[in-house]
Design an enzyme around this catalytic site. Structure first.
Site, PDB file in Angstrom:
ATOM      1  N   LYS A   1       0.829  -1.202   0.000  1.00 48.24           N
ATOM      2  CA  LYS A   1       0.000   0.000   0.000  1.00 48.24           C
ATOM      3  C   LYS A   1       0.865   1.255   0.000  1.00 48.24           C
ATOM      4  CE  LYS A   1      -4.112  -1.884   2.267  1.00 48.24           C
ATOM      5  NZ  LYS A   1      -5.046  -1.761   3.402  1.00 48.24           N
TER       6      LYS A   1
ATOM      7  N   TYR B   1      -3.051  -8.392  16.953  1.00 43.26           N
ATOM      8  CA  TYR B   1      -2.643  -9.799  16.957  1.00 43.26           C
ATOM      9  C   TYR B   1      -2.146 -10.230  18.326  1.00 43.26           C
ATOM     10  CZ  TYR B   1      -3.146  -9.451  11.956  1.00 43.26           C
ATOM     11  OH  TYR B   1      -3.663  -9.250  10.701  1.00 43.26           O
TER      12      TYR B   1
END
Length: 315
Positions: free
Chosen positions: A186, A290
């Protein structure tokens, strides 16, 4: 009462200067921000809702004021938009108003967008290591296409790539002897990602077969006629292999494998900053979700395995 209208752009374009503003904003997102077509389309899709609302009230982009923006977001909430959708829409509005301010507009700036309530944090779904193993073993490696699919599955799990990054990955970006690949993610940011011997072995096996498909371009993974594989094709293949592996099809996606990559690294002691770099997250707070998955897995393991996990203190 304002009339109901579709959120698709009319054939003759948006009135009140909105069409020009949106076209210029699209160019800005692509050229100045370096965003993908998919991401830019998300911004424009959100803004189309604003355009419909504003055009029904005769409000141009340059005439937008704080009260207009607040009233628009209130209307979206009343229509039943979820908190996460409202948060994304607010972000799109701020980006658009920032652009208008940069272009010399005198209307409302990004600070005029009221921040919606923070959406609840949803832990990413992931797969256990045995489930991933079953998925990796699903392709029939007695066939060339099976070898190809085993190779990209191994690489997806070994590197945490986004499916769009995998689909367009050039063969020359994979350095097998060194054990890493270079990917442009990105914002056109490059990052280096290591991968293990299992992925290396299957990629080497695929590369011996790849010339037989007469590749049309430089992509590492190609289809039966030599064309590059699209991310939609990869999705379909993954779903088929999930079914073959005995997994719940709706629980498996390329992004779930990306989640498994990150979670399993943390399970085995990886540093959070290293995982951030490999995932290509600009902000470590994105990666920190996470750690919640990791901690939940540790808690479940402890409750299952420790002899006194369910005992009251003092027993």
């Amino acid at each position: 009462m304002p009339r109901a209208r579709t959120h698709e752009e009319p054939e003759n374009g948006w009135p009140l200067g909105w069409g020009t503003s949106l076209r210029e904003f699209r160019t800005f997102l692509a050229v100045e921000r370096g965003l993908s077509v998919h991401t830019a389309s998300g911004y424009l899709s959100d803004l189309n809702h604003l355009v419909v609302w504003a055009c029904d009230r005769g409000i141009s982009a340059t005439d937008l004021m704080r009260d207009h923006l607040t009233a628009f977001l209130v209307s979206q909430h009343a229509e039943g938009k979820a908190p996460r959708s409202l948060a994304r829409m607010s972000s799109s509005l701020r980006a658009f108003l920032t652009f208008l301010r940069m272009e010399g507009g005198e209307g409302a700036g990004p600070e005029a967008v009221v921040k919606p309530p923070r959406p609840p944090r949803i832990l990413p779904r992931t797969l256990g290591e045995s489930q991933v193993e079953a998925l990796l073993n699903a392709p029939d490696t007695a066939t060339p296409l099976g070898v190809r699919d085993r190779a990209w599955l191994e690489l997806l799990y070994a590197s945490g790539l986004r499916v769009s990054e995998l689909a367009g990955l050039p063969a020359l970006s994979v350095f097998l002897d060194e054990g890493f690949l270079k990917v442009t993610g990105k914002g056109r940011k490059e990052r280096l990602i290591p991968f293990g011997s299992s992925a290396e072995r299957w990629i080497r096996a695929w590369l011996t077969l790849r010339p037989g498909f007469k590749p049309r371009g430089g992509e590492l993974f190609v289809g039966q006629r030599g064309e590059g594989i699209t991310r939609q094709h990869l999705w379909r293949l993954l779903k088929a292999y999930a079914l073959k592996a005995g997994l719940r099809v709706e629980a498996v996606s390329p992004h779930v494998l990306r989640h498994a990559f990150a979670t399993h690294l943390l399970d085995h002691g990886a540093d959070l900053r290293a995982v951030q770099a490999m995932l290509g997250h600009a902000d470590i707070s994105t990666t920190q979700i996470y750690t919640h998955v990791h901690q939940a897995r540790l808690r479940a393991l402890y409750d299952q395995m420790h002899p006194r996990s369910g005992s009251p203190m003092g027993d």
